[in-house]
Design an enzyme around this catalytic site. Structure first.
Site, mmCIF file in Angstrom:
data_model
loop_
_atom_site.group_PDB
_atom_site.id
_atom_site.type_symbol
_atom_site.label_atom_id
_atom_site.label_comp_id
_atom_site.label_asym_id
_atom_site.label_seq_id
_atom_site.Cartn_x
_atom_site.Cartn_y
_atom_site.Cartn_z
ATOM 1 C CG HIS A 102 -3.069 -0.626 -2.513
ATOM 2 N ND1 HIS A 102 -3.319 0.687 -2.208
ATOM 3 C CD2 HIS A 102 -3.195 -1.301 -1.349
ATOM 4 C CE1 HIS A 102 -3.582 0.809 -0.920
ATOM 5 N NE2 HIS A 102 -3.526 -0.392 -0.381
ATOM 6 C CG ASN A 112 -2.905 4.266 1.931
ATOM 7 O OD1 ASN A 112 -4.079 4.490 2.250
ATOM 8 N ND2 ASN A 112 -2.395 3.049 1.947
ATOM 9 C CB SER A 139 -0.909 -0.001 1.221
ATOM 10 O OG SER A 139 -0.141 -0.165 2.384
ATOM 11 C CD GLU A 155 -4.203 3.563 -4.687
ATOM 12 O OE1 GLU A 155 -4.329 4.782 -4.656
ATOM 13 O OE2 GLU A 155 -3.429 2.951 -3.908
#
Ligand code: 3H9
Length: 699
Positions: free
Chosen positions: A428, A478, A407, A440
């Site tokens: 991800h 993130n 991540s 992702e």
């Protein structure tokens, strides 16, 4: 070319709509249908009419692209009225999906014949509007009020068999739809038209209490949304009023929806989700690799969840763990997840066994040698990832795609330990990986176009919305979460209580407040990460109080104490006096004079931090479009879809206002965290929006 044509089949007119890709009701189709009805009325050789569609589907609704400019006459409500008023029976022949305005056309027909595989639905609520061409008035009349509330408020696609049971369809056929509809039309000539609008609803059952109970039952799901209440009001009108007045009520209600910013935001999301697969350098001509078998490394919650996505679509999965015990545990969790779905009636017992039968557990890397795609979901440290990829490189077959579920970590660095960096990328997934729609897809420097194209298609095949991101710490989601969390935490240090920050963001529409999310994720995760980082690299004012919580044993929900207290076995956060004392001590230690904060101030700080980081990501080319960022936030981070994602929200505020406010924050709090993104500055100064920026991008 005409989008509507008429073919005479003896005394039956076959009216054919042909407007690829989904036969949307663009102006030419509305006009074509209207003209066709007139022609059929005037043609004495015609005794009945069938409306059918070419291509892959019946009419899938109004043309959403026309909403921005406002459609030209003839308008759909008039066209459907014209169909219903026909003196000769009209039969709809439905294949694929009859959705929205498409179903409204079908409902205005006097009879409906469908393929068994067809589906019908009124998904307008998902676009922030309501079925505005008679759907809210005709559907309850033909399918019943309860079923209308179900279909219109959920927007779900209803299978033909269920729709037949509801009375919304008259006949199902396995094939030869058009011939069956023509035969049905011949049979209907003697019966004449049967008008949906003329059907009566027994209103005695549906009093205020009935609708209020329904409102209560969906309140959680529709929190913050504008259109659902309007849909209910229209169905209430269908119960109370004669058709004509009900239609007028519906027309006024859809008008309110159209001018509400939520409809623009939800329509933006509709197109945004369809844009994500348009990638520079990737086209239909780009070759794809076949994915017939998938390997997953790590049978923890993440690995197991990822594996389920593939088993769900019939792809065999080899799940690898280091130890048999961990593997057994992982497989047992997967089985439990499936059994839970079966208990809820979502799967049959047979389905559970079929899916489990696609799982193959192993503790040996050699068993991954026949996999076409291998995804690692192991512990999040670079050393471990590198070891895994070195082992993978040794066993994976030529042409296998090697993916990391990291991540945060640098995929280029991971790819570099293999002899085939072109085959490596990031995939991800979001937790729980079998539930969350977002994926992702991280394009590394060397990732080959066919590897990327294969994974973009694969995302769709497993029901995910796959957004391509570039390699940067935290990728899109993130990376943006970090400044958002920082500002939420700083608001606490400056004077807000944790529950005030959470209430503000929840009130904005986030699925959960940021501090509740931190408790759920575990405060110790960030704590441990920070131990390996230079204190100068992050905002210690925002993290020191978290560190004190962790050091006093408050690691979050899992231990029943974090930012909040939790009663034994409960997930409901309760304000903690102990935490408040720590926060106040920290504010004093930092020399911060605590002052109350309004919800608007909190929202502004958190949202502008999110937007500014999004603009940096966009400007650096780490996302292809602002709308891709919106898709990430709505599908992976609980951002309210009705605000259209953070970048659309920024556009709605006006980028000039956003930029000026960020500059004023830079003056007030210092430039370190509030340096405006260069792209934001550029667009704001040019009087442009992120949507304008997107128009210049691919697709
Ligand atoms: C309505 O009807 C209002 C009325 O009640 C009242 C009016 C007064 N318009 O999804 P896909 C495009 S509201 C324009 O990838 P699939 C889509 O953008 C409408 N374009 O295919 C894409 O274009 P591109 C209620 C549309 O096979 C291409 O078609 N109806 C529309 O995965 C393929 O789409 C809905 O909300 C449209 N209505 O799924 C239904 N629909 O290739 C919306 C699609 O350039 N549509 N496009 O990216 C769907 O749910 C899915 O498209 C469908 C096919 C299930 C039909």
């Amino acid at each position: 070319m005409a989008t509507v044509s008429i073919e005479n089949r003896g005394n039956i007119a076959l009216v054919l709509v042909d407007n690829p890709p989904v036969n949307a009701l663009s102006h030419s189709v509305r006009e074509g249908l209207s003209n066709a009805m007139k022609a059929c009325s005037n043609d004495d050789t015609i005794d009945a009419v069938v409306i059918a569609c070419q291509g892959r589907t019946f009419i899938a609704g109004a043309d959403i692209k026309e909403f921005a400019t406002g459609p030209k006459a003839p308008h759909l409500p008039e066209v459907v009225q014209e169909i219903e008023d026909m003196q000769k029976p009209v039969v709809a022949a439905i294949h694929g999906t009859a959705l929205g305005g498409g179903l409204e056309v079908a409902l205005s027909c006097h009879y409906r014949v469908a393929l068994e595989s067809a589906k019908i639905g009124l998904p307008e609520v998902k676009l922030g509007i309501l079925p505005g061409a008679g759907g809210t008035q005709r559907f309850p009349r033909i399918a019943g009020v309860e079923n209308a509330l179900d279909a219109i408020l959920s927007g779900r696609h209803v299978k033909a068999k269920q729709a037949l049971g509801w009375g919304a369809l008259d006949e199902l056929v396995a094939d030869d739809l058009v011939e069956a509809a023509i035969a049905f039309a011949k049979g209907a000539i003697s019966k004449g038209p049967r008008r949906t609008g003329a059907m009566e609803i027994d209103s005695s059952k549906y009093d205020q209490a009935f609708f209020d109970a329904f409102r209560k039952s969906i309140a959680r799901r529709t929190r913050g949304y504008f259109a659902p209440e309007k849909c209910i009001q229209c169905i209430e009108a269908a119960v109370r009023l004669p058709l004509k007045e009900g239609l007028a009520f519906e027309r006024a209600a859809i008008g309110e929806c159209f001018v509400h910013p939520q409809s623009r935001a939800l329509q933006h999301m509709f197109f945004a989700e369809r844009q994500v697969s348009r990638i520079p350098g990737i086209g239909k001509e780009t070759p794809r690799r076949e994915i017939k078998k998938v390997g997953i490394i790590g049978a923890g919650t993440m690995g197991g969840g990822i594996a389920m996505n593939f088993a769900n679509v019939g792809i065999p999965v080899t799940l690898l763990e280091i130890e048999q015990a961990a593997l057994d545990k992982g497989l047992a969790v997967v089985r439990k997840n499936y059994e839970r779905s079966a208990a809820k009636g979502k799967l049959s017992g047979d389905d559970v066994e079929k899916r489990m039968g696609l799982f193959n557990g192993t503790v040996s890397y050699d068993d991954l040698s026949d996999c076409d795609l291998i995804i690692e979901a192991v512990f999040e440290t670079m050393d471990i990832k590198k070891k895994v990829f070195t082992s993978l490189d040794a066993v994976a077959k030529d042409g296998a795609i090697l993916a990391s579920n990291t991540s945060y970590l640098n995929i280029d660095e991971i790819a570099a330990v293999t002899k085939r960096p072109t085959d490596v990328l990031g995939l991800h997934f979001f937790s729980p990986a079998n539930v969350m729609r977002l994926l992702e897809i991280v394009r590394a420097d060397a990732t080959a176009p066919d590897v990327l194209a294969t994974c973009v298609d694969m995302a769709k095949a497993i029901g995910k919305v796959g957004v391509v991101a570039g390699v940067c710490p935290g990728f899109i989601g993130n990376r943006m979460l970090s400044p958002y969390g920082r500002e939420a935490s700083l608001c606490v240090i400056e004077g807000a209580k944790p529950e005030e920050v959470d209430a503000a963001m929840y009130g904005f529409g986030m699925a959960m407040g940021p501090l509740t999310v931190s408790d759920m994720a575990g405060l110790d995760i960030g704590y441990l990460n920070r131990k390996g980082m230079d204190r100068a690299s992050y905002e210690t004012k925002a993290t020191d109080w978290y560190d004190r919580l962790v050091e006093s044993g408050r690691k979050g929900l899992k231990v029943g104490a974090g930012v909040y207290d939790y009663d034994e076995g409960s997930r409901t956060p309760k304000p903690s006096a102990e935490v408040m004392a720590i926060i106040e001590e920290e504010s004093a230690r930092l020399g911060v004079e605590r002052k109350p904060k309004t919800a608007d101030e909190i929202i502004e700080r958190c949202m502008l931090a999110l937007i500014n980081e999004g603009a940096k990501i966009l400007g650096e080319g780490m996302a292809y479009r602002a709308s891709d960022i919106d898709v990430v936030y709505v599908n992976g981070y609980g951002f309210p879809p009705y605000r259209g994602g953070p970048m659309h929200y920024a556009d709605s505020l006006g980028l000039k206002n956003v930029y000026e406010k960020i500059c004023s924050f830079a003056d007030e709090f210092g430039p370190r965290w509030w340096e405006p993104a260069p792209l934001l500055k550029e667009l704001a100064e040019a009087g442009q929006s992120f949507a304008d920026y997107d128009k210049k991008q691919v697709g």
